[in-house]
Design a protein around this motif. Structure first.
Motif, PDB file in Angstrom:
ATOM      1  N   TYR A  11       0.894  -1.156   0.000  1.00 58.58           N
ATOM      2  CA  TYR A  11       0.000   0.000   0.000  1.00 58.58           C
ATOM      3  C   TYR A  11       0.935   1.209   0.000  1.00 58.58           C
ATOM      4  N   ASN A  36      -4.690  -8.930  13.975  1.00 60.10           N
ATOM      5  CA  ASN A  36      -5.127  -7.753  13.213  1.00 60.10           C
ATOM      6  C   ASN A  36      -3.967  -7.168  12.445  1.00 60.10           C
ATOM      7  N   ALA A  38      -2.184  -8.414  10.092  1.00 62.08           N
ATOM      8  CA  ALA A  38      -1.127  -9.343   9.653  1.00 62.08           C
ATOM      9  C   ALA A  38      -1.021  -9.406   8.128  1.00 62.08           C
ATOM     10  N   LYS A  40      -3.966 -10.726   6.228  1.00 65.08           N
ATOM     11  CA  LYS A  40      -4.875 -11.793   5.780  1.00 65.08           C
ATOM     12  C   LYS A  40      -5.820 -11.303   4.680  1.00 65.08           C
ATOM     13  N   SER A  41      -6.481 -10.173   4.934  1.00 68.59           N
ATOM     14  CA  SER A  41      -7.426  -9.656   3.929  1.00 68.59           C
ATOM     15  C   SER A  41      -6.687  -9.276   2.653  1.00 68.59           C
ATOM     16  N   GLU A  83     -14.882  -9.064   3.939  1.00 65.62           N
ATOM     17  CA  GLU A  83     -15.129  -8.715   5.334  1.00 65.62           C
ATOM     18  C   GLU A  83     -16.207  -7.629   5.366  1.00 65.62           C
TER      19      GLU A  83
HETATM   20  P1  ATP Z   1      -7.686  -7.486   9.959  1.00 69.62           P
HETATM   21  O1  ATP Z   1      -8.068  -8.772  10.551  1.00 69.62           O
HETATM   22  O2  ATP Z   1      -7.553  -6.381  10.984  1.00 69.62           O
HETATM   23  O3  ATP Z   1      -8.479  -7.098   8.756  1.00 69.62           O
HETATM   24  P2  ATP Z   1      -5.595  -8.446   8.247  1.00 69.62           P
HETATM   25  O4  ATP Z   1      -4.695  -9.516   8.718  1.00 69.62           O
HETATM   26  O5  ATP Z   1      -6.684  -8.810   7.317  1.00 69.62           O
HETATM   27  O6  ATP Z   1      -6.168  -7.687   9.489  1.00 69.62           O
HETATM   28  P3  ATP Z   1      -4.849  -6.482   6.281  1.00 69.62           P
HETATM   29  O7  ATP Z   1      -6.181  -5.805   6.339  1.00 69.62           O
HETATM   30  O8  ATP Z   1      -4.539  -7.312   5.128  1.00 69.62           O
HETATM   31  O9  ATP Z   1      -4.659  -7.357   7.602  1.00 69.62           O
HETATM   32  O10 ATP Z   1      -3.731  -5.370   6.483  1.00 69.62           O
HETATM   33  C1  ATP Z   1      -2.327  -5.614   6.340  1.00 69.62           C
HETATM   34  C2  ATP Z   1      -1.573  -4.304   6.485  1.00 69.62           C
HETATM   35  O11 ATP Z   1      -1.858  -3.434   5.390  1.00 69.62           O
HETATM   36  C3  ATP Z   1      -1.923  -3.510   7.744  1.00 69.62           C
HETATM   37  O12 ATP Z   1      -0.745  -2.929   8.238  1.00 69.62           O
HETATM   38  C4  ATP Z   1      -2.897  -2.460   7.253  1.00 69.62           C
HETATM   39  O13 ATP Z   1      -2.826  -1.300   8.050  1.00 69.62           O
HETATM   40  C5  ATP Z   1      -2.388  -2.191   5.852  1.00 69.62           C
HETATM   41  N1  ATP Z   1      -3.504  -1.813   4.967  1.00 69.62           N
HETATM   42  C6  ATP Z   1      -4.605  -2.518   4.698  1.00 69.62           C
HETATM   43  N2  ATP Z   1      -5.416  -1.884   3.833  1.00 69.62           N
HETATM   44  C7  ATP Z   1      -4.792  -0.716   3.525  1.00 69.62           C
HETATM   45  C8  ATP Z   1      -5.107   0.392   2.687  1.00 69.62           C
HETATM   46  N3  ATP Z   1      -6.220   0.397   1.946  1.00 69.62           N
HETATM   47  N4  ATP Z   1      -4.221   1.402   2.646  1.00 69.62           N
HETATM   48  C9  ATP Z   1      -3.089   1.386   3.380  1.00 69.62           C
HETATM   49  N5  ATP Z   1      -2.731   0.388   4.185  1.00 69.62           N
HETATM   50  C10 ATP Z   1      -3.561  -0.651   4.280  1.00 69.62           C
END
Ligand code: ATP
Length: 235
Positions: A11, A36, A38, A40-41, A83
């Motif tokens: 990002y 949170n 990590a 995953k999404s 999500e």
């Molecule tokens: P969660 O369970 O909280 O959704 P996750 O494991 O799915 O967590 P992601 O949402 O994939 O994690 O986020 C991974 C990293 O990328 C995090 O540091 C998040 O802050 C960053 N991130 C996610 N989406 C964006 C975005 N649109 N712009 C900037 N940074 C982002």
């Protein structure tokens, strides 16, 4: 079925995925767990072509799908329940389900799939004329999963299906996920913070930390792994 090799995603300047390698075999339930943030999404969104991969490759049935437009990826048989569900709140349950059929014209099969969905989720059958936005959180999750099933995915990606749901509703949803996997032969890739449930349902699991995969094993072995217990199962 799905091969992920050395995927990196960013990002801006922030690296969200660090050389991800994963395999999903036909018929499996795979769970990806992690804290949170990590990544995953981001992993799911990169598979779907929503977040670009800056490095590495993703193959589906041997076909390179890296950075393909998302609609092309859906047409190949991969669909995601994001999500937060994202149903259409002002459309009825029926209209929401119709949205899952826009790439199909096999009317008889669509009818059969609808019957299957109403059998899985009798609640949705009862509420078919009700606006999606008036459903409970659990019912909206059921609707989002059902809409994805209407696209007849071979690989269904589920992002945090338990988010915000009461434990009993979560259990119902997980039972249905297992049923869809077994009865429909739909391969499932599940992202979950509820590691306990996710690993119980999974054939195999992956653990993610700071954008990297740190562990992989069968669901059963991960459940009894001391590090996983301490970090994710609160034991
Ligand atoms: P969660 O369970 O909280 O959704 P996750 O494991 O799915 O967590 P992601 O949402 O994939 O994690 O986020 C991974 C990293 O990328 C995090 O540091 C998040 O802050 C960053 N991130 C996610 N989406 C964006 C975005 N649109 N712009 C900037 N940074 C982002």
């Amino acid at each position: 079925m799905l091969k992920i090799r050395n995927i990196q995603a960013f990002y801006g300047n922030i690296q969200a995925l660090r050389d991800i390698e994963m395999d999903v075999r036909e018929g499996e339930i795979i769970s990806l767990i992690g804290a949170n943030g990590a990544g995953k999404s981001t992993t799911l969104m990169t598979i779907c072509g929503v977040v670009p991969a800056r490095h590495g490759e993703i193959f589906f049935d041997g076909k390179n799908i890296t950075n393909m437009p998302p609609d092309k990826i859906v047409a190949l048989g991969i669909n995601q329940v994001p999500e937060g569900r994202h149903i259409f709140p002002f459309l009825t349950v029926m209209e929401n389900l119709d949205m899952g059929t826009f790439l199909r014209n096999d009317t008889d099969e669509i009818k059969k799939d609808l019957e299957y969905i109403f059998e899985l989720f009798p609640r949705l059958a009862e509420r078919r004329s009700q606006a999606g936005g008036t459903l409970s959180g659990g019912e909206q999750q059921m609707l989002a999963i059902s809409r994805a099933i209407m696209t007849r995915p071979r690989l269904l990606l589920l992002d945090e299906p338990s988010l915000g749901l009461a434990p009993i509703v979560t259990r119902q949803i997980f039972d249905i996920i297992r049923k869809i996997n077994k009865e429909n032969n739909t391969t499932i890739f599940l992202v979950e913070q509820n590691a306990n449930l996710a690993l119980h349902i999974a054939d195999r699991g992956y653990v993610m930390e700071n954008g990297a995969i740190t562990m992989t094993d069968t669901g059963k072995n991960l459940l009894s792994n001391e590090d996983v217990k301490k970090a994710y199962l609160g034991i």
